[in-house]
Design a protein around this motif. Sequence first.
Motif, mmCIF file in Angstrom:
data_model
loop_
_atom_site.group_PDB
_atom_site.id
_atom_site.type_symbol
_atom_site.label_atom_id
_atom_site.label_comp_id
_atom_site.label_asym_id
_atom_site.label_seq_id
_atom_site.Cartn_x
_atom_site.Cartn_y
_atom_site.Cartn_z
ATOM 1 N N LEU A 126 -7.480 4.839 3.367
ATOM 2 C CA LEU A 126 -6.646 3.670 3.630
ATOM 3 C C LEU A 126 -6.897 3.190 5.056
ATOM 4 N N ASN A 127 -7.314 1.930 5.162
ATOM 5 C CA ASN A 127 -7.546 1.331 6.474
ATOM 6 C C ASN A 127 -6.236 0.820 7.069
ATOM 7 N N GLU B 176 -15.361 17.374 -1.863
ATOM 8 C CA GLU B 176 -14.154 18.040 -2.353
ATOM 9 C C GLU B 176 -13.545 18.953 -1.295
ATOM 10 N N SER B 177 -14.354 19.717 -0.598
ATOM 11 C CA SER B 177 -13.795 20.644 0.402
ATOM 12 C C SER B 177 -13.234 19.890 1.611
ATOM 13 N N ARG B 178 -13.794 18.741 1.906
ATOM 14 C CA ARG B 178 -13.325 17.980 3.072
ATOM 15 C C ARG B 178 -12.043 17.194 2.787
ATOM 16 N N TYR B 179 -11.928 16.626 1.566
ATOM 17 C CA TYR B 179 -10.829 15.693 1.288
ATOM 18 C C TYR B 179 -9.819 16.158 0.240
ATOM 19 N N LEU B 180 -10.208 17.086 -0.624
ATOM 20 C CA LEU B 180 -9.356 17.397 -1.773
ATOM 21 C C LEU B 180 -8.854 18.830 -1.758
ATOM 22 N N ARG B 181 -7.857 19.052 -2.588
ATOM 23 C CA ARG B 181 -7.343 20.391 -2.862
ATOM 24 C C ARG B 181 -7.000 20.433 -4.351
ATOM 25 N N ALA C 254 0.810 -1.226 0.000
ATOM 26 C CA ALA C 254 0.000 0.000 0.000
ATOM 27 C C ALA C 254 0.841 1.274 0.000
ATOM 28 N N ASN C 255 2.062 1.178 -0.488
ATOM 29 C CA ASN C 255 2.938 2.348 -0.518
ATOM 30 C C ASN C 255 2.357 3.469 -1.374
ATOM 31 N N CYS C 256 1.663 3.106 -2.439
ATOM 32 C CA CYS C 256 1.042 4.134 -3.291
ATOM 33 C C CYS C 256 0.029 4.949 -2.473
ATOM 34 N N CYS C 257 -0.742 4.287 -1.655
ATOM 35 C CA CYS C 257 -1.767 4.964 -0.851
ATOM 36 C C CYS C 257 -1.151 5.799 0.278
ATOM 37 N N LYS C 258 0.044 5.401 0.694
ATOM 38 C CA LYS C 258 0.713 6.087 1.797
ATOM 39 C C LYS C 258 1.538 7.286 1.334
ATOM 40 N N THR C 259 2.032 7.224 0.097
ATOM 41 C CA THR C 259 3.011 8.227 -0.324
ATOM 42 C C THR C 259 2.607 9.078 -1.523
ATOM 43 N N THR C 260 1.629 8.645 -2.305
ATOM 44 C CA THR C 260 1.233 9.418 -3.478
ATOM 45 C C THR C 260 -0.287 9.496 -3.538
ATOM 46 N N GLY C 261 -0.765 10.611 -3.954
ATOM 47 C CA GLY C 261 -2.213 10.761 -4.065
ATOM 48 C C GLY C 261 -2.643 10.700 -5.516
ATOM 49 N N PRO C 262 -3.774 10.094 -5.778
ATOM 50 C CA PRO C 262 -4.272 10.032 -7.151
ATOM 51 C C PRO C 262 -4.900 11.354 -7.576
ATOM 52 N N LEU C 263 -5.046 11.516 -8.870
ATOM 53 C CA LEU C 263 -5.852 12.612 -9.403
ATOM 54 C C LEU C 263 -7.309 12.176 -9.309
ATOM 55 N N PHE C 264 -8.170 13.092 -8.977
ATOM 56 C CA PHE C 264 -9.602 12.815 -8.898
ATOM 57 C C PHE C 264 -10.291 13.515 -10.058
ATOM 58 N N THR C 265 -10.931 12.755 -10.925
ATOM 59 C CA THR C 265 -11.709 13.341 -12.013
ATOM 60 C C THR C 265 -13.070 13.768 -11.458
ATOM 61 N N LYS D 272 -7.384 18.003 -9.118
ATOM 62 C CA LYS D 272 -7.923 17.714 -7.789
ATOM 63 C C LYS D 272 -7.151 16.534 -7.220
ATOM 64 N N VAL D 273 -6.561 16.738 -6.038
ATOM 65 C CA VAL D 273 -5.762 15.711 -5.369
ATOM 66 C C VAL D 273 -6.107 15.709 -3.877
ATOM 67 N N LEU D 274 -5.628 14.700 -3.182
ATOM 68 C CA LEU D 274 -5.873 14.616 -1.741
ATOM 69 C C LEU D 274 -5.217 15.778 -1.007
ATOM 70 N N GLN D 275 -5.870 16.246 0.045
ATOM 71 C CA GLN D 275 -5.290 17.304 0.875
ATOM 72 C C GLN D 275 -4.069 16.791 1.622
ATOM 73 N N ASN D 276 -4.159 15.545 2.095
ATOM 74 C CA ASN D 276 -3.105 14.972 2.935
ATOM 75 C C ASN D 276 -2.816 13.532 2.534
ATOM 76 N N LEU D 277 -1.654 13.078 2.915
ATOM 77 C CA LEU D 277 -1.286 11.666 2.783
ATOM 78 C C LEU D 277 -0.907 11.156 4.159
#
Length: 163
Positions: free
Chosen positions: A105-106, A83-88, A53-64, A95-100
């Motif tokens: 990720l559980n 979008e306002s809660r999770y993305l920037r 799960a390194n991708c989920c821990k270190t890189t954020g996907p683009l959100f269409t 549009k990407v994740l605000q944080n990593l």
Amino acid sequence: MDLEFYKNQATLKQKEHRKTLEALKKKPPKNLDYLAQEVHDEVFRKVDCLQCANCCKTTGPLFTDKDTDRIAKHLRMKTADFESRYLRTDEDGDKVLQNLPCWFLNDDNTCSIYEVRPKACREFPHTDRKKIYQINHLTIQNTLICPAAYEFVEKIRLRTGVK
């Protein structure tokens, strides 16, 4: 899974991997799409994403827009609230994740929105796409993040004999 080992190996072999992928771009074998799919399947029979799960821990996907609408609906939220809660919006206007690490990720490396996850997550590390040589820059980058991408490039290099 020894992520440090894979990152070190990928770093050491960046030049070699880049050279291999560039050679495949200049003169792709006729069966490259078939070979890439075969190697992708082989690699993913051995690599368990849930161990990494390194991708989920270190890189954020683009959100269409489709991703945000689908995920917001799944979470029973308005798209704007999701979008306002999770993305920037990043410097490229994406549009990407605000944080990593990823919000979804559980602790056991599973994804709480797996069935509706973004397209970029579904396709990562993009090693099963046709005309793989069209995304060489991304493939090289992904070898630093994803053990499966590293193994993919190594096996492609060996199978094609491209040095």
